[in-house]
Design a protein around this motif. Structure first.
Motif, PDB file in Angstrom:
ATOM      1  N   VAL A 114       0.839  -1.204   0.000  1.00 19.85           N
ATOM      2  CA  VAL A 114       0.000   0.000   0.000  1.00 19.85           C
ATOM      3  C   VAL A 114       0.870   1.248   0.000  1.00 19.85           C
ATOM      4  N   MET A 115       1.938   1.222   0.794  1.00 22.25           N
ATOM      5  CA  MET A 115       2.831   2.379   0.851  1.00 22.25           C
ATOM      6  C   MET A 115       3.519   2.605  -0.483  1.00 22.25           C
ATOM      7  N   LEU A 116       3.835   1.526  -1.194  1.00 24.86           N
ATOM      8  CA  LEU A 116       4.450   1.682  -2.518  1.00 24.86           C
ATOM      9  C   LEU A 116       3.484   2.339  -3.502  1.00 24.86           C
ATOM     10  N   LEU A 117       2.185   2.028  -3.351  1.00 26.26           N
ATOM     11  CA  LEU A 117       1.191   2.634  -4.246  1.00 26.26           C
ATOM     12  C   LEU A 117       0.959   4.100  -3.911  1.00 26.26           C
ATOM     13  N   VAL A 118       0.990   4.415  -2.622  1.00 26.12           N
ATOM     14  CA  VAL A 118       0.707   5.793  -2.202  1.00 26.12           C
ATOM     15  C   VAL A 118       1.932   6.675  -2.357  1.00 26.12           C
ATOM     16  N   LEU A 119       3.072   6.156  -1.929  1.00 23.82           N
ATOM     17  CA  LEU A 119       4.312   6.920  -1.985  1.00 23.82           C
ATOM     18  C   LEU A 119       5.157   6.436  -3.148  1.00 23.82           C
ATOM     19  N   SER A 120       6.009   7.269  -3.613  1.00 24.88           N
ATOM     20  CA  SER A 120       6.917   6.848  -4.679  1.00 24.88           C
ATOM     21  C   SER A 120       7.985   5.938  -4.094  1.00 24.88           C
ATOM     22  N   ALA A 121       8.384   4.966  -4.886  1.00 24.11           N
ATOM     23  CA  ALA A 121       9.409   4.032  -4.424  1.00 24.11           C
ATOM     24  C   ALA A 121      10.720   4.760  -4.210  1.00 24.11           C
ATOM     25  N   SER A 122      11.369   4.403  -3.113  1.00 28.55           N
ATOM     26  CA  SER A 122      12.650   5.032  -2.800  1.00 28.55           C
ATOM     27  C   SER A 122      13.521   4.034  -2.056  1.00 28.55           C
ATOM     28  N   VAL A 123      14.808   4.372  -2.016  1.00 25.28           N
ATOM     29  CA  VAL A 123      15.747   3.489  -1.304  1.00 25.28           C
ATOM     30  C   VAL A 123      15.397   3.427   0.174  1.00 25.28           C
ATOM     31  N   GLY A 124      15.002   4.566   0.756  1.00 19.65           N
ATOM     32  CA  GLY A 124      14.660   4.602   2.172  1.00 19.65           C
ATOM     33  C   GLY A 124      13.464   3.729   2.493  1.00 19.65           C
ATOM     34  N   LEU A 125      12.456   3.749   1.596  1.00 22.79           N
ATOM     35  CA  LEU A 125      11.259   2.941   1.827  1.00 22.79           C
ATOM     36  C   LEU A 125      11.584   1.458   1.757  1.00 22.79           C
ATOM     37  N   PHE A 126      12.382   1.076   0.779  1.00 24.84           N
ATOM     38  CA  PHE A 126      12.761  -0.337   0.663  1.00 24.84           C
ATOM     39  C   PHE A 126      13.598  -0.780   1.860  1.00 24.84           C
ATOM     40  N   ALA A 127      14.491   0.096   2.321  1.00 25.28           N
ATOM     41  CA  ALA A 127      15.324  -0.235   3.479  1.00 25.28           C
ATOM     42  C   ALA A 127      14.474  -0.393   4.728  1.00 25.28           C
ATOM     43  N   ALA A 128      13.502   0.504   4.892  1.00 22.68           N
ATOM     44  CA  ALA A 128      12.631   0.412   6.060  1.00 22.68           C
ATOM     45  C   ALA A 128      11.795  -0.867   6.011  1.00 22.68           C
ATOM     46  N   GLY A 129      11.298  -1.203   4.810  1.00 29.34           N
ATOM     47  CA  GLY A 129      10.515  -2.430   4.672  1.00 29.34           C
ATOM     48  C   GLY A 129      11.345  -3.663   4.958  1.00 29.34           C
ATOM     49  N   LEU A 130      12.590  -3.679   4.471  1.00 32.62           N
ATOM     50  CA  LEU A 130      13.474  -4.820   4.706  1.00 32.62           C
ATOM     51  C   LEU A 130      13.803  -4.972   6.181  1.00 32.62           C
ATOM     52  N   LEU A 131      14.107  -3.871   6.848  1.00 28.19           N
ATOM     53  CA  LEU A 131      14.441  -3.917   8.272  1.00 28.19           C
ATOM     54  C   LEU A 131      13.249  -4.341   9.124  1.00 28.19           C
TER      55      LEU A 131
END
Length: 265
Positions: A114-131
Motif C-alpha cells: 500500500v505504501m508503494l502505491l501511495v508513496l513513490s518508491a525510494s531506497v529509504g522505503l525499501f530499506a525500512a521495509g526490509l528492516l
C-alpha cells in the motif's frame, strides 16, 4: 435393588446398563477400563489418537493402556510419556508462534505494498521495509524449525514407553507370551506386538519358547518372583533395562528394528 445385589454392570460415569465385558459405555462413550493417568492423576479412560496412539480422556496426555490389570507397572514408562507430552506441547507452542509471525509478516507485506502505491518508491522505503520484515520472517522460519525439531522427539519417547510396558507384561507372563496375547493386553495390532517382542528378545528380556500346547511364544528370562532368589541380579537387570529404555527414547523405532531378523518382526 442395588447394583451390587442385581449384579448388573453399570457405567462408572453415567450409570447406564452395560453388556458383560463392555469396553465402552454405549450411552456416554466412557472407557470402562480406566486407570490413573500418570500426567493428571485422574482415573480416566483412554482414546485412540493418530500420533500419541492412546491419550487420556481427561487431560489428553499420552498413555499406554494395559487391559484387565494383567500386569503390574514398574513406572519406568512415566518419565518417557511425560517427555513425549512435553515435546508435543512445545511443538504446538512453536507452531503457534510461527503461524502468528507468518500472519504478522503477511500484514507487513500488505502494508508495504500500500505504501508503494501511495508513496513513490525510494531506497529509504525499501530499506525500512526490509528492516521491518526480515526479522519477522526469520523468526517465523526459526519457530517452524523448532516445532519440527520438537515434533521429532515425540515418537522415540513413545516407543521407549511402550517397550517399557511391554517388558513389564512379558516379565510377569505365566506362560509363553504370544504376539496376539500382547496385542490384546496393550490394545495394539499384532504386527506392532511382534516388533515389541523382537526388541525385548534383542535386549534379553524374553526368549523364544514353546508352550505345552505346542504354540510358539516368548518367555521371560527373569521372572518378577525370582527377585527373592537373586535380588542383586534382578536389580542389575532392572537398572540395565531402564538405561536401555532411556537410550531408546532418542532412537526411532524403525531404526531400532532395522537389525532384527525379519522373521521376528
Amino acid at each position: 435393588m442395588s447394583q451390587a445385589a442385581s449384579g448388573d454392570a453399570r457405567c462408572r460415569v453415567c450409570a447406564a446398563a452395560l453388556a458383560p465385558g463392555s469396553a465402552r459405555c454405549p450411552q456416554c462413550g466412557a472407557d470402562q477400563r480406566a486407570e490413573a493417568c500418570p500426567h493428571c492423576g485422574g482415573v480416566a479412560g483412554v482414546s485412540a489418537h493418530p500420533e500419541l496412539r492412546f491419550r487420556c480422556d481427561a487431560c489428553g496426555g499420552p498413555r499406554v493402556p494395559v487391559d484387565g490389570g494383567r500386569a503390574k507397572r514398574s513406572g519406568r514408562e512415566v518419565p518417557l510419556l511425560q517427555k513425549a507430552r512435553a515435546a508435543a506441547s512445545a511443538r504446538s507452542v512453536w507452531r503457534a508462534a510461527g503461524i502468528a509471525a507468518s500472519a504478522l509478516l503477511g500484514f507487513e507485506v500488505f502494508l508495504f505494498a500500500v505504501m508503494l502505491l501511495v508513496l513513490s518508491a525510494s531506497v529509504g522505503l525499501f530499506a525500512a521495509g526490509l528492516l521491518t520484515m526480515a526479522p519477522v520472517a526469520a523468526f517465523a522460519l526459526w519457530a517452524f524449525r523448532r516445532a519440527k525439531s520438537r515434533g521429532r522427539d515425540v515418537a522415540p519417547a513413545l516407543d521407549a514407553a511402550w517397550v517399557s510396558v511391554a517388558s513389564d507384561v512379558a516379565r510377569q507372563a505365566e506362560r509363553p507370551l504370544t504376539a496376539g496375547a500382547l496385542a490384546s493386553t496393550l490394545r495394539i495390532g499384532e504386527s506392532q506386538a511382534e516388533e515389541l517382542l523382537a526388541l525385548l528378545e534383542v535386549n534379553d528380556v524374553v526368549r523364544g519358547a514353546v508352550s505345552p500346547a505346542g504354540e510358539f511364544g516368548y518367555a521371560p528370562r527373569l521372572r518378577v518372583g525370582a527377585a527373592h532368589a537373586g535380588e542383586p541380579e534382578a536389580e542389575r537387570a532392572a537398572h540395565a533395562l531402564a538405561a536401555e529404555e532411556e537410550a531408546l527414547a532418542d532412537v526411532p523405532l524403525t531404526q531400532r528394528t532395522a537389525h532384527v531378523e525379519p522373521t521376528k518382526r
